[in-house]
Motif scaffolding. Structure first.
Motif, short mmCIF file in Angstrom:
data_model
loop_
_atom_site.label_atom_id
_atom_site.label_comp_id
_atom_site.label_asym_id
_atom_site.label_seq_id
_atom_site.Cartn_x
_atom_site.Cartn_y
_atom_site.Cartn_z
N ILE A 40 0.83 -1.20 0.00
CA ILE A 40 0.00 0.00 0.00
C ILE A 40 0.87 1.25 0.00
N THR A 41 0.54 2.19 -0.88
CA THR A 41 1.16 3.52 -0.87
C THR A 41 0.07 4.54 -0.59
N TYR A 42 0.29 5.37 0.42
CA TYR A 42 -0.68 6.40 0.79
C TYR A 42 -0.18 7.76 0.32
N THR A 43 -1.06 8.53 -0.32
CA THR A 43 -0.70 9.90 -0.71
C THR A 43 -1.74 10.88 -0.20
N THR A 47 0.82 17.89 -1.02
CA THR A 47 1.87 17.06 -0.47
C THR A 47 2.74 17.86 0.50
N ARG A 48 3.65 17.18 1.15
CA ARG A 48 4.54 17.84 2.11
C ARG A 48 5.47 18.85 1.43
N ASP A 49 5.65 18.69 0.12
CA ASP A 49 6.53 19.60 -0.62
C ASP A 49 5.83 20.87 -1.09
N ALA A 50 4.51 20.94 -0.91
CA ALA A 50 3.73 22.06 -1.44
C ALA A 50 3.73 23.24 -0.47
N ARG A 51 4.91 23.79 -0.22
CA ARG A 51 5.06 24.85 0.77
C ARG A 51 4.29 26.11 0.38
N LYS A 52 4.31 26.47 -0.91
CA LYS A 52 3.61 27.68 -1.35
C LYS A 52 2.11 27.58 -1.11
N ILE A 53 1.56 26.39 -1.36
CA ILE A 53 0.13 26.19 -1.12
C ILE A 53 -0.19 26.36 0.35
N ARG A 79 0.31 18.17 -7.86
CA ARG A 79 -0.32 16.88 -8.20
C ARG A 79 0.49 16.15 -9.27
N ALA A 80 0.90 16.86 -10.30
CA ALA A 80 1.68 16.24 -11.38
C ALA A 80 3.00 15.69 -10.84
N ASN A 81 3.65 16.44 -9.97
CA ASN A 81 4.91 16.00 -9.38
C ASN A 81 4.70 14.75 -8.52
N ASN A 82 3.65 14.75 -7.72
CA ASN A 82 3.35 13.62 -6.86
C ASN A 82 3.00 12.38 -7.68
N GLU A 83 2.27 12.60 -8.77
CA GLU A 83 1.89 11.47 -9.61
C GLU A 83 3.11 10.86 -10.30
N PHE A 84 4.00 11.72 -10.79
CA PHE A 84 5.18 11.23 -11.52
C PHE A 84 6.15 10.50 -10.59
N HIS A 85 6.38 11.05 -9.40
CA HIS A 85 7.42 10.52 -8.53
C HIS A 85 6.91 9.46 -7.55
N VAL A 86 5.62 9.45 -7.22
CA VAL A 86 5.12 8.53 -6.19
C VAL A 86 4.06 7.58 -6.74
N ILE A 87 2.99 8.14 -7.31
CA ILE A 87 1.84 7.31 -7.67
C ILE A 87 2.15 6.35 -8.82
N ARG A 88 2.67 6.87 -9.91
CA ARG A 88 2.92 6.01 -11.07
C ARG A 88 3.93 4.90 -10.80
N PRO A 89 5.05 5.20 -10.11
CA PRO A 89 5.98 4.10 -9.80
C PRO A 89 5.33 3.01 -8.93
N ALA A 90 4.50 3.44 -7.97
CA ALA A 90 3.82 2.46 -7.11
C ALA A 90 2.86 1.59 -7.91
N LEU A 91 2.15 2.19 -8.85
CA LEU A 91 1.21 1.43 -9.69
C LEU A 91 1.95 0.51 -10.64
N ARG A 92 3.04 0.99 -11.20
CA ARG A 92 3.82 0.15 -12.12
C ARG A 92 4.37 -1.09 -11.42
N VAL A 98 -3.60 4.52 -2.30
CA VAL A 98 -4.78 5.13 -1.68
C VAL A 98 -4.49 6.62 -1.55
N SER A 99 -5.24 7.43 -2.29
CA SER A 99 -5.01 8.87 -2.31
C SER A 99 -6.08 9.61 -1.51
N ASN A 100 -5.62 10.45 -0.62
CA ASN A 100 -6.49 11.37 0.11
C ASN A 100 -6.48 12.69 -0.68
N ARG A 101 -7.48 12.87 -1.52
CA ARG A 101 -7.65 13.98 -2.45
C ARG A 101 -6.89 13.73 -3.76
N HIS A 102 -7.50 14.23 -4.84
CA HIS A 102 -6.84 14.26 -6.14
C HIS A 102 -7.49 15.37 -6.96
#
Length: 230
Positions: A40-43, A47-53, A79-92, A98-102
């Motif tokens: 399981i990967t939780y997102t 994200t924690r990197d979204a300091r400006k938001i 979202r694009a950064n999180n998907e590229f670096h976390v979500i897609r590798p986990a799915l592959r 399991v994503s909390n918000r998208h």
């Protein structure tokens, strides 16, 4: 699956104070209880990197309508950064995400801020934002219950959380998303999960699991067929 990968992508989204964090935790527990070999990967977004938001959410408390385009761009980039670096590798790798918000959050909140939903959809497509295999949108139908949860947190609330009338507009947009998803593949499989003040956490969790189970069972059959375990 809609994510075109060996993995399974589940999203729980919805208005603030509807219990997304609690329900994603319970869902992860059930996924592991069903099969302890599930990875399981939780997102969580932002994200924690979204300091400006996060800085804008705090600094602009009391002005929910300010900088709609800036907010949309920040959320979509994160979202694009999180998907590229976390979500897609986990799915592959064949895991469950399991994503909390998208993307549903941006479509609900930034439309409430005044943006056009079609423009927001195009912005997501331009960034090649993906679509979960199944998404659950949480609704708390009792407005008094929402107010109570807002007060119970003990927080003053951020840019969006502190404006109850704004939250009602967001809730209406989530309802529109449920309807739009019936005829537009951009949204994927979207199911509403309704509760009120008297509904227990476990009742909501049962409803979520009932909605997810057919998709999960199909995914496991496809996965096991590919590994020769059927």
């Amino acid at each position: 699956m809609t994510s075109n990968s060996p993995g399974l992508w589940i999203c729980i989204d919805g208005l603030d104070f509807t219990g997304k964090g609690t329900q994603t935790s319970e869902l992860i527990r059930r996924l592991i209880a069903t099969n302890e070999d599930n990875v399981i990967t939780y997102t969580h977004e932002p994200t924690r990197d979204a300091r400006k938001i996060k800085d804008k959410l705090k600094a602009e408390r009391g002005d929910a309508y300010k900088d709609s385009r800036v907010m949309a761009e920040l959320y979509i980039d994160d979202r694009a950064n999180n998907e590229f670096h976390v979500i897609r590798p986990a799915l592959r790798s064949g895991g469950v995400v399991v994503s909390n918000r998208h993307k549903y959050s941006t479509l609900a909140y930034q439309v409430a801020q005044g943006m056009d939903i079609n423009e927001l959809i195009k912005m997501h497509k331009d960034k090649e934002i993906g679509t979960p295999d199944i998404s659950l949108l949480l609704f708390l139908d009792d407005e008094d219950a929402i107010r109570e949860r807002m007060l119970r947190t003990g927080k003053s609330g951020d840019k969006f959380e502190s404006d109850f009338e704004f939250q009602k507009k967001v809730a209406d947009n989530y309802r529109k998303i449920v309807e739009l998803a019936k005829d537009d593949d951009f949204f994927g499989k979207v199911y509403p999960v309704h509760s009120d003040k008297g509904t227990s956490i476990f009742d909501v969790a049962d409803c979520i699991w009932k909605s997810i189970r057919p998709c999960y069972d199909l995914w496991t059959k496809i996965r096991d067929f590919g590994t020769g375990n059927i």
